[in-house]
Design a protein around this motif. Structure first.
Motif, short mmCIF file in Angstrom:
data_model
loop_
_atom_site.label_atom_id
_atom_site.label_comp_id
_atom_site.label_asym_id
_atom_site.label_seq_id
_atom_site.Cartn_x
_atom_site.Cartn_y
_atom_site.Cartn_z
N ASN A 1 0.46 -1.35 0.41
CA ASN A 1 -0.28 0.17 -0.40
C ASN A 1 1.21 1.29 -0.01
N TYR A 2 2.04 1.05 -0.55
CA TYR A 2 3.16 2.25 -0.62
C TYR A 2 3.90 2.91 0.96
N ALA A 3 2.46 2.75 1.80
CA ALA A 3 3.20 2.71 3.15
C ALA A 3 3.95 4.64 3.12
N LEU A 4 3.12 5.04 2.84
CA LEU A 4 4.17 6.27 2.87
C LEU A 4 3.57 7.55 4.08
N PHE A 5 4.08 8.14 4.52
CA PHE A 5 4.27 9.28 4.94
C PHE A 5 3.80 9.57 5.35
N PRO A 6 1.95 9.61 5.79
CA PRO A 6 0.74 11.07 5.03
C PRO A 6 1.25 12.07 6.17
N HIS A 7 2.23 12.87 6.83
CA HIS A 7 2.99 13.87 7.89
C HIS A 7 3.98 14.43 6.64
N GLN B 1 10.57 15.40 1.59
CA GLN B 1 10.35 14.47 2.73
C GLN B 1 10.57 13.35 3.06
N ASN B 2 9.28 12.21 2.71
CA ASN B 2 10.02 10.97 2.40
C ASN B 2 10.88 10.28 1.60
N VAL B 3 11.23 10.55 0.22
CA VAL B 3 11.91 9.86 -0.30
C VAL B 3 13.35 10.33 0.73
N GLY B 4 13.98 11.29 1.30
CA GLY B 4 14.76 11.51 1.53
C GLY B 4 14.52 11.16 3.44
N PHE B 5 13.83 10.38 3.61
CA PHE B 5 13.89 9.62 5.63
C PHE B 5 14.72 9.17 5.20
N VAL C 1 20.99 14.57 1.22
CA VAL C 1 19.61 14.42 1.48
C VAL C 1 19.07 15.05 0.10
N ALA C 2 19.31 16.78 0.40
CA ALA C 2 18.53 17.18 -0.19
C ALA C 2 18.33 17.16 -1.58
N ASP C 3 19.80 16.90 -2.36
CA ASP C 3 19.97 16.59 -3.75
C ASP C 3 19.83 15.28 -4.12
N ARG C 4 20.19 14.35 -3.50
CA ARG C 4 19.83 13.08 -3.95
C ARG C 4 18.66 12.85 -3.55
N ALA C 5 17.53 12.74 -3.12
CA ALA C 5 16.34 13.23 -3.23
C ALA C 5 15.43 13.61 -3.91
N ALA C 6 16.22 14.70 -4.50
CA ALA C 6 15.33 15.60 -5.88
C ALA C 6 16.00 14.62 -6.83
N GLU C 7 17.11 14.28 -7.24
CA GLU C 7 17.88 13.31 -7.93
C GLU C 7 16.43 12.70 -8.23
N ARG D 1 5.00 5.35 -7.54
CA ARG D 1 6.58 6.06 -8.16
C ARG D 1 7.14 6.60 -7.38
N VAL D 2 6.41 7.40 -5.86
CA VAL D 2 7.24 8.19 -4.65
C VAL D 2 8.33 6.89 -3.88
N ALA D 3 7.04 5.82 -3.66
CA ALA D 3 7.41 4.70 -2.86
C ALA D 3 8.73 4.14 -3.61
N LEU D 4 8.92 4.03 -4.95
CA LEU D 4 10.16 3.76 -5.69
C LEU D 4 11.24 4.09 -5.49
N ALA D 5 10.85 5.75 -5.56
CA ALA D 5 11.49 6.58 -5.08
C ALA D 5 12.56 6.62 -3.88
N ARG D 6 12.03 6.42 -2.74
CA ARG D 6 12.16 6.30 -1.43
C ARG D 6 12.73 5.54 -1.35
N ALA D 7 12.71 4.47 -1.67
CA ALA D 7 13.66 3.37 -1.50
C ALA D 7 15.14 3.28 -2.59
N LEU D 8 14.72 3.51 -3.63
CA LEU D 8 16.01 3.32 -4.03
C LEU D 8 16.48 4.61 -4.06
N VAL D 9 16.43 5.65 -3.79
CA VAL D 9 17.51 6.79 -2.76
C VAL D 9 18.48 6.30 -1.76
N ASN D 10 17.99 4.86 -1.21
CA ASN D 10 19.26 4.52 -0.83
C ASN D 10 20.46 3.88 -0.97
N ARG D 11 19.83 3.95 -2.07
CA ARG D 11 21.00 2.66 -3.84
C ARG D 11 21.58 1.47 -2.09
#
Lengths: 281, 365
Positions: free
Chosen positions: B96-102, B107-111, B123-129, B154-164
């Motif tokens: 269900n993606y489990a994105l943080f609603p708050h 911020q989700n991607v950079g978490f 964090v800001a650069d990589r999350a934006a990327e 896609r946000v859920a995907l970016a949030r996971a992949l940003v951590n390599r």
């Protein structure tokens, strides 16, 4: 959702009259209290012209002032402790399984259903026994006072806080915590950055409830208070026995004002709670 | 493509995920039953099975959200079976993606980076990327609730992949999307995986999804891993009856093995098909509808690679036509592409169904 059906004709008239009567019933006493708190007559229920004397006396009367101070300190300390403990209890009951969970759950709600007087007698008995024991074993001689009031208030507030926080926790998707830990958050960080912000409206609501309960309590406090540590409601109660002056009215109006502010705040917290609940859906 | 049916449990350093005889019990219920599996570095691996087969539990054990009752679990050679999720080099895209609603999208991607102690500016650069990578650059300050299902995904995907992560785990990530969007995301996921070279472990109950996207598929049923192989292997040579039936449509002709080259069908017909089951084993011959060739009714039928029957019903699918052909002991399904060169049959017509010997597979229980 279908649009509400508006009442018409005699039904409408009847409902309107009913509503006015109910509001009159609610608010006429409050209005009277406020009006008579400005009455110059020494008799509580007789109008003797407009005056601020009773509010002035409220500001100058040492008994009232010290009672108000005790009330506020008791409320703040007991709320703080009850919120921390109540939230912890709610978390443990919602998120973990452990031995004796059901018993713990049932026992936690007991203070909500126990009558105040029973609770008060229990507390009195407890402190009497406890202080005797301390005296016998360690030679410590303690007496009832600020500490015993705070402990009693914490004891009944925890249940209320945990009920409110639990309701909020139950509505929260627990995969969010899993997701945060999957994203390298430790348990504490998961709580700090995900769980706490999401249950905060519940925690705030619980805190306001605890604060209101503590500021309002007469019965339990009266049993566990000692000399020199009287809260404002207990002080008012004792004023009545000594002979009533409109000072009581003034004190009551001020307590009423504090309560209204607290209720307004809790409504506000509730509204933001609903707004963020909408977000999480 | 390396095919590695089971793990050799204390080696296999090049395996991204190495599962050795893992069992997971919830009380008395065995959710995962003694599974061994090596997932190769850089592959797109699908765990496929009906709901309740243990595939999600397996994924959650790799993520660290469940701990195995028994067995070993290694990620790039390092035993992680009992490590908490935050200590593992894997990230998950939740069902269900489990994105943080708050939190906002960015911020989700950079978490994850923030929790890992990465410097704020980075964090800001990589999350934006990462947001650019999933083509959501313009939505950084939105709340998750203001996004569509596909965008949340896609946000859920970016949030996971940003951590390599070394391994990306996906738990039915496309389940909540509608068909068109799902097909789009399938393409996109596959493209991303190829581009990044990260090992993807994908849980799904949708066989078509598994067949189109994966390098290898593991079929699970009732806590057991039944077969691991490429989509072709799974589809063409199912190792048992459940796999044959679960993947695609198939006709199962009941029979017993007579010898290495012959299976005796329930009606007494002997057909030629190679099998390695011992003589006397109850088996079924799996014949895919699209491999069944409809021909003229033969007076006898050669009995070895064909059977006679009557067309019972004709279903027009647009791109194909499906026939239900009634034999005297069962009904077969046959499928023909809708080409102008193919003559359409009518119900009641007597026909023969034939096949090439290499087009059928013998499956046991």
């Amino acid at each position: 959702m279908s649009s509400p059906v508006l009442p018409r004709g005699s039904a409408k008239l009847g409902l309107t009259v009913n509503a006015w009567l109910i509001y009159l019933f609610f608010y006429a006493p409050i209005l009277l209290l406020v009006v008579f708190s400005f009455s110059a007559d020494k008799n509580v229920g007789r109008w003797g012209g407009f005056t601020f004397d009773w509010y002035r006396e409220f500001g100058q009367n040492d008994g009232v002032q010290s009672a108000l101070g005790v009330s506020i300190r008791v409320a703040l300390v007991s709320t703080l402790v009850a919120v921390v403990l109540g939230t912890m209890a709610a978390l443990s009951l919602e998120r973990f399984t452990f031995r004796g969970k059901k018993v713990f759950d049932a026992l936690l709600y007991l203070p909500i259903i126990i009558p105040d007087v029973t609770m008060a007698v229990m507390m009195l008995l407890f402190f009497a026994q406890f202080f005797d024991l301390l005296d016998a074993w360690f030679g410590l001689s303690l007496s009832k006072g600020f500490g015993s009031i705070v402990i009693s208030h914490i004891a009944f507030s925890i249940s209320f806080v945990s009920v409110v926080v639990r309701a909020r926790l139950a509505g929260m998707d627990d995969t969010l915590e899993e997701a945060s830990m999957d994203l390298y958050a430790s348990r504490w960080q998961a709580f700090r950055y995900v769980t706490l912000p999401l249950i905060f409206p519940g925690v705030a609501g619980g805190a306001l409830l605890a604060l209101t309960l503590s500021l309002d309590d007469v019965v339990i406090t009266q049993f566990v208070a000692g000399p020199g540590s009287t809260t404002l409601p207990v002080f008012v109660f004792s004023l009545i026995r000594r002979g009533v002056t409109p000072l009581i009215n003034a004190v009551s109006v001020i307590m009423l004002a504090i309560s209204i502010v607290l209720v307004a705040l809790s409504l506000f917290a509730d509204r933001s709670k609903r707004a963020s609940a909408k977000v999480s859906n | 493509m390396t095919v590695r049916p089971t793990a050799d449990f204390d080696t296999a350093i090049d395996a991204a995920v190495s599962i050795g005889r893992i069992t997971k019990k919830f009380g008395d219920v065995v959710a995962v039953d003694n599974i061994s599996l090596d997932i190769v570095d850089g592959e797109f691996f699908a765990l496929l099975g009906p709901s309740g087969c243990g595939k999600t539990t397996t994924l959650r054990m790799i993520a660290g959200l469940e701990f195995p009752t028994e067995g070993s679990l290694k990620i790039f050679g390092e035993e992680v079976g009992m490590l908490p999720p935050n200590k593992r080099p894997v990230n998950t895209v939740f069902q269900n993606y489990a994105l943080f609603p708050h939190m906002s999208v960015i911020q989700n991607v950079g978490f994850g980076l923030k929790m890992n102690g990465v410097a704020k500016s980075e964090v800001a650069d990589r999350a934006a990327e990462a947001l650019e990578m999933v083509r959501l650059g313009g939505l950084a300050n939105r709340r998750p609730s203001q996004l569509s299902g596909g965008q949340q995904q896609r946000v859920a995907l970016a949030r996971a992949l940003v951590n390599r992560p070394k391994v990306l785990l996906l738990d039915e990530p496309l389940g909540a999307l509608d068909l068109k969007l799902r097909q789009e995301m399938q393409e996109e996921l596959k493209g991303l995986q190829r581009e990044l070279g990260i090992t993807f472990v994908f849980v799904t109950h949708d066989q078509e999804e598994a067949l189109t996207m994966s390098d290898r598929i593991g079929i699970m049923h009732e806590g057991k891993l039944l077969q691991v192989g490429s989509p072709e292997q799974i589809y063409e040579k199912p190792s048992n009856r459940f796999v044959a039936d679960f993947i695609g449509n198939t006709n199962l002709l009941e029979g017993t093995v007579q010898d290495a080259e012959t299976v005796c069908l329930a009606n007494g017909a002997r057909i030629s098909v190679a099998s390695d089951h011992p003589a006397g084993t109850a088996v079924a011959v799996s014949l895919r509808p699209e491999r069944a060739v409809i021909g003229k009714h033969e007076s006898s039928g050669n009995g070895q690679t064909s059977v006679n029957g009557v067309i019972r019903s004709v279903t027009y699918l647009g791109n194909a036509v499906v026939y239900q052909v009634e034999l005297d002991w069962m009904t077969l399904e046959a499928r023909e592409e809708n080409r102008t060169s193919v003559t359409r049959r009518e119900p009641g017509q007597r026909v023969s169904i034939s096949w090439n010997p290499q087009d059928v597979a013998v499956v046991a229980e």
